[in-house]
Write a protein that holds these residues in place. Structure first.
Motif, PDB file in Angstrom:
ATOM      1  N   MET A   1       0.843  -1.185   0.000  1.00  7.36           N
ATOM      2  CA  MET A   1       0.000   0.000   0.000  1.00  7.36           C
ATOM      3  C   MET A   1       0.887   1.248   0.000  1.00  7.36           C
ATOM      4  SD  MET A   1      -2.880   1.150   2.828  1.00  7.36           S
ATOM      5  CE  MET A   1      -3.261  -0.569   3.088  1.00  7.36           C
ATOM      6  N   GLU A   2       0.661   2.131  -0.942  1.00  2.92           N
ATOM      7  CA  GLU A   2       1.474   3.351  -1.061  1.00  2.92           C
ATOM      8  C   GLU A   2       0.727   4.530  -0.453  1.00  2.92           C
ATOM      9  OE1 GLU A   2       2.338   3.446  -5.273  1.00  2.92           O
ATOM     10  OE2 GLU A   2       4.241   2.401  -4.912  1.00  2.92           O
ATOM     11  N   ILE A   3       1.427   5.248   0.412  1.00  6.29           N
ATOM     12  CA  ILE A   3       0.788   6.301   1.203  1.00  6.29           C
ATOM     13  C   ILE A   3       1.505   7.639   1.036  1.00  6.29           C
ATOM     14  CG2 ILE A   3       0.470   7.084   3.595  1.00  6.29           C
ATOM     15  CD1 ILE A   3      -0.384   4.296   4.319  1.00  6.29           C
ATOM     16  N   GLY A   4       0.700   8.713   1.007  1.00  2.00           N
ATOM     17  CA  GLY A   4       1.211  10.074   1.056  1.00  2.00           C
ATOM     18  C   GLY A   4       0.756  10.700   2.364  1.00  2.00           C
ATOM     19  N   LEU A   5       1.636  11.430   3.016  1.00  2.00           N
ATOM     20  CA  LEU A   5       1.332  12.037   4.311  1.00  2.00           C
ATOM     21  C   LEU A   5       1.292  13.549   4.185  1.00  2.00           C
ATOM     22  CD1 LEU A   5       1.001  11.853   7.444  1.00  2.00           C
ATOM     23  CD2 LEU A   5       3.513  11.841   7.581  1.00  2.00           C
ATOM     24  N   ILE A   6       0.185  14.153   4.613  1.00  2.00           N
ATOM     25  CA  ILE A   6       0.050  15.610   4.630  1.00  2.00           C
ATOM     26  C   ILE A   6       0.219  16.076   6.072  1.00  2.00           C
ATOM     27  CG2 ILE A   6      -1.447  17.573   4.103  1.00  2.00           C
ATOM     28  CD1 ILE A   6      -1.039  16.108   1.599  1.00  2.00           C
ATOM     29  N   GLY A   7       1.185  16.953   6.309  1.00  2.00           N
ATOM     30  CA  GLY A   7       1.439  17.454   7.664  1.00  2.00           C
ATOM     31  C   GLY A   7       2.650  16.770   8.272  1.00  2.00           C
ATOM     32  N   PHE A   8       3.586  17.585   8.780  1.00  2.00           N
ATOM     33  CA  PHE A   8       4.825  17.017   9.311  1.00  2.00           C
ATOM     34  C   PHE A   8       5.246  17.733  10.588  1.00  2.00           C
ATOM     35  CE2 PHE A   8       9.409  15.624   8.533  1.00  2.00           C
ATOM     36  CZ  PHE A   8       9.123  14.273   8.669  1.00  2.00           C
TER      37      PHE A   8
END
Length: 249
Positions: A1-8
């Motif tokens: 599953m490929e994930i993008g994360l918004i917010g760091f």
């Protein structure tokens, strides 16, 4: 599953560290507002031994549509801000990318926007994405069903400086048909997050407590949600939708 994360921010970094260490998941990229850390790899910045090459991007220089076209993902996880959904929501939904939002507070405007996005893709929202808190919600709901006349108080504790009443505490109150003034807030030191529901029976008291020991708990919750959303069709989901099947005998 490929994930993008918004917010760091602090929580986003903790979530990223959990995702990087999960072999079933690929953290493909992180999107943050400022250009600080831009083009560095997430694993290298966090000091994690991982083969993942997910880079850090800035919304100031990289349009989200361009990023989604060049580096498509299966799921976007949002730990940014209440307004963050407007920066990527439409672009994600038209590409059928699943959205997992862990934002504590949304106004009615944002909630309606989530509903509109859910007509095109799978959207999940929980003001607290830790599995333990949502188990506490389930248990509290069932206990009140058994004894609807019981006295109930909610206590929420967080780090000094956290603004407003905890979104999780408000969700607990909503679930139990209580008012905001039934919530007692404590702000002290560096408490990550603690929620307690006190049931006052005659001659006895029941206390249900959940405490986040570290922000990595949010990462574990994200993984649980992502795995349980794999086969979900378009629609707006919450933790109750995911947990209910586990309670069927």
């Amino acid at each position: 599953m490929e994930i993008g994360l918004i917010g760091f921010g602090k929580t986003g970094k903790a979530v990223a560290s959990v995702l990087l260490q999960n072999k079933k998941i690929t953290l493909k990229w992180v999107m943050k507002r400022s250009s600080t850390l831009e083009n560095r790899t997430t694993a290298e910045y966090l000091g994690i031994d991982s083969n993942e090459t997910g880079k850090i991007y800035s919304s100031e220089t990289t349009p989200i549509a361009e990023l989604l076209d060049k580096q498509p993902v299966d799921v976007i996880i949002d730990f940014s801000s209440a307004s963050g959904i407007y920066s990527y929501g439409e672009e994600a939904s038209i590409r059928k990318i699943k959205i997992i939002s862990a934002i504590s507070h949304y106004s009615n405007k944002e909630k309606e926007f989530l509903k509109s996005l859910s007509k095109l893709t799978t959207v999940f929202w929980s003001p607290n994405i830790t599995l333990g808190v949502n188990y506490l919600l389930f248990a509290s709901k069932f206990l009140k069903k058994i004894a609807p006349w019981v006295d109930i108080e909610i206590i929420e504790e967080h780090f000094k400086g956290k603004d407003g009443v905890s979104g999780t505490a408000l969700k607990i109150a909503e679930t139990l048909d209580l008012e905001e003034n039934d919530i007692n807030s404590v702000r002290a030191g560096g408490i990550v997050g603690k929620h307690e529901v006190v049931f006052g029976f005659p001659f006895q008291t029941v206390r249900l407590i959940h405490e986040s020991i570290s922000r990595e708990a949010f990462g574990s919750g994200v993984v649980f949600v992502a795995e349980n959303l794999k086969d979900k069709e378009e629609g707006l989901y919450n933790f109750e939708d995911i947990l209910s099947p586990y309670f069927v005998a």
